[in-house]
Design a protein around this motif. Structure first.
Motif, PDB file in Angstrom:
ATOM      1  N   ASP A  88       0.837  -1.200   0.000  1.00 55.12           N
ATOM      2  CA  ASP A  88       0.000   0.000   0.000  1.00 55.12           C
ATOM      3  C   ASP A  88       0.873   1.253   0.000  1.00 55.12           C
ATOM      4  O   ASP A  88       2.084   1.184  -0.226  1.00 55.12           O
ATOM      5  CB  ASP A  88      -0.966  -0.034   1.190  1.00 55.12           C
ATOM      6  CG  ASP A  88      -0.246  -0.091   2.533  1.00 55.12           C
ATOM      7  OD1 ASP A  88       0.952   0.281   2.611  1.00 55.12           O
ATOM      8  OD2 ASP A  88      -0.879  -0.504   3.519  1.00 55.12           O
ATOM      9  N   SER A  89       0.261   2.384   0.291  1.00 58.77           N
ATOM     10  CA  SER A  89       0.980   3.662   0.248  1.00 58.77           C
ATOM     11  C   SER A  89       1.518   4.083   1.613  1.00 58.77           C
ATOM     12  O   SER A  89       1.885   5.246   1.798  1.00 58.77           O
ATOM     13  CB  SER A  89       0.049   4.756  -0.296  1.00 58.77           C
ATOM     14  OG  SER A  89      -1.064   4.907   0.565  1.00 58.77           O
ATOM     15  N   SER A  90       1.614   3.135   2.552  1.00 54.61           N
ATOM     16  CA  SER A  90       2.091   3.481   3.900  1.00 54.61           C
ATOM     17  C   SER A  90       3.607   3.672   3.963  1.00 54.61           C
ATOM     18  O   SER A  90       4.143   3.983   5.017  1.00 54.61           O
ATOM     19  CB  SER A  90       1.655   2.403   4.898  1.00 54.61           C
ATOM     20  OG  SER A  90       2.231   1.153   4.561  1.00 54.61           O
ATOM     21  N   PHE A  91       4.298   3.492   2.851  1.00 57.05           N
ATOM     22  CA  PHE A  91       5.749   3.675   2.832  1.00 57.05           C
ATOM     23  C   PHE A  91       6.172   4.274   1.505  1.00 57.05           C
ATOM     24  O   PHE A  91       5.386   4.361   0.556  1.00 57.05           O
ATOM     25  CB  PHE A  91       6.487   2.364   3.126  1.00 57.05           C
ATOM     26  CG  PHE A  91       6.223   1.241   2.153  1.00 57.05           C
ATOM     27  CD1 PHE A  91       7.109   0.973   1.128  1.00 57.05           C
ATOM     28  CD2 PHE A  91       5.101   0.430   2.285  1.00 57.05           C
ATOM     29  CE1 PHE A  91       6.881  -0.064   0.232  1.00 57.05           C
ATOM     30  CE2 PHE A  91       4.865  -0.615   1.414  1.00 57.05           C
ATOM     31  CZ  PHE A  91       5.753  -0.861   0.377  1.00 57.05           C
ATOM     32  N   THR A  92       7.432   4.678   1.453  1.00 64.73           N
ATOM     33  CA  THR A  92       7.982   5.318   0.259  1.00 64.73           C
ATOM     34  C   THR A  92       8.956   4.366  -0.443  1.00 64.73           C
ATOM     35  O   THR A  92       9.365   3.346   0.120  1.00 64.73           O
ATOM     36  CB  THR A  92       8.737   6.601   0.633  1.00 64.73           C
ATOM     37  OG1 THR A  92       9.879   6.233   1.423  1.00 64.73           O
ATOM     38  CG2 THR A  92       7.851   7.565   1.415  1.00 64.73           C
ATOM     39  N   VAL A  93       9.334   4.738  -1.634  1.00 66.69           N
ATOM     40  CA  VAL A  93      10.352   3.972  -2.353  1.00 66.69           C
ATOM     41  C   VAL A  93      11.628   3.925  -1.532  1.00 66.69           C
ATOM     42  O   VAL A  93      12.286   2.886  -1.429  1.00 66.69           O
ATOM     43  CB  VAL A  93      10.607   4.573  -3.754  1.00 66.69           C
ATOM     44  CG1 VAL A  93      11.814   3.932  -4.411  1.00 66.69           C
ATOM     45  CG2 VAL A  93       9.376   4.427  -4.627  1.00 66.69           C
ATOM     46  N   SER A  94      11.975   5.028  -0.900  1.00 67.37           N
ATOM     47  CA  SER A  94      13.171   5.084  -0.067  1.00 67.37           C
ATOM     48  C   SER A  94      13.102   4.071   1.079  1.00 67.37           C
ATOM     49  O   SER A  94      14.101   3.406   1.389  1.00 67.37           O
ATOM     50  CB  SER A  94      13.349   6.500   0.491  1.00 67.37           C
ATOM     51  OG  SER A  94      14.483   6.564   1.305  1.00 67.37           O
ATOM     52  N   ASN A  95      11.924   3.921   1.705  1.00 68.40           N
ATOM     53  CA  ASN A  95      11.757   2.928   2.778  1.00 68.40           C
ATOM     54  C   ASN A  95      11.984   1.505   2.264  1.00 68.40           C
ATOM     55  O   ASN A  95      12.372   0.624   3.027  1.00 68.40           O
ATOM     56  CB  ASN A  95      10.344   2.972   3.378  1.00 68.40           C
ATOM     57  CG  ASN A  95      10.015   4.264   4.070  1.00 68.40           C
ATOM     58  OD1 ASN A  95       8.949   4.830   3.818  1.00 68.40           O
ATOM     59  ND2 ASN A  95      10.883   4.751   4.940  1.00 68.40           N
TER      60      ASN A  95
END
Length: 184
Positions: free
Chosen positions: A120-127
């Motif tokens: 889902d959108s709870s994290f970023t590509v960086s994460n």
């Protein structure tokens, strides 16, 4: 049904014999050294596993997923059932302050012969730079894909094949792509 393969080492030296699983579906996935056993010269070993013992999950690597990098599972794999009516075949993965976590698995009767992991959108590509989505077989990680937010990942069960290899890689380490193994 149980799969089984026996190996006799007559090479003259101890060898590390591994089973890995290849996926011919064309996904952007990476095979891991799935199961590894040292076999002495003139020794025998047998690998046996339940062909239906699938799991889904996630894990991390110390750097971007690439050949020779070790994958470490996050939570224990969630049992998954690609060919059982009403069996869980989808696993959501999310992120919070404590890191990545598996959500509650569920059954999607619109998909067959494959297993799905959704993020889902709870994290970023960086994460997610060192996070991988994993297919587990016999409770061991077998195939991983680079994790990213807002994605759906499929493991195509009928496209899986099992291979034997002698290797110096450790269990859980990313292998070269199937094409480069077969071309050498």
């Amino acid at each position: 049904m149980t799969y089984s393969v026996s190996v006799t080492n007559k090479s003259g030296l101890q060898q590390n014999v591994a089973v890995y699983i290849g996926d011919s579906s064309g996904n952007n996935d990476f095979s891991l050294v799935w199961w590894l056993k040292p076999v002495n010269n003139s020794g025998n070993t047998t690998f046996s596993w339940d062909e239906n013992d699938f799991g889904l999950g996630w894990g991390n690597t110390s750097e971007s997923i690439d050949i020779g990098v070790k994958f470490s599972q996050g939570q224990d794999p969630t049992p998954a059932f690609p060919n059982v009516v009403g069996g869980n075949n989808v696993l959501p993965v999310s992120y919070n302050n404590a890191g990545f976590f598996s959500g509650a698995p569920y059954s999607d009767n619109k998909i067959t012969d494959k297993l799905e992991v959704s993020t889902d959108s709870s994290f970023t590509v960086s994460n997610s730079l060192t996070m991988g989505i994993a297919l587990f077989i016999n409770k061991l990680p077998a195939i991983i894909m680079q994790g990213s937010p807002n994605m759906t990942y499929y493991f195509m069960i009928p496209k899986l094949s099992y291979y034997l290899v002698v290797t110096d890689f450790k269990q859980g380490v990313v292998l070269p792509a199937m094409d480069s193994i077969h071309d050498s």
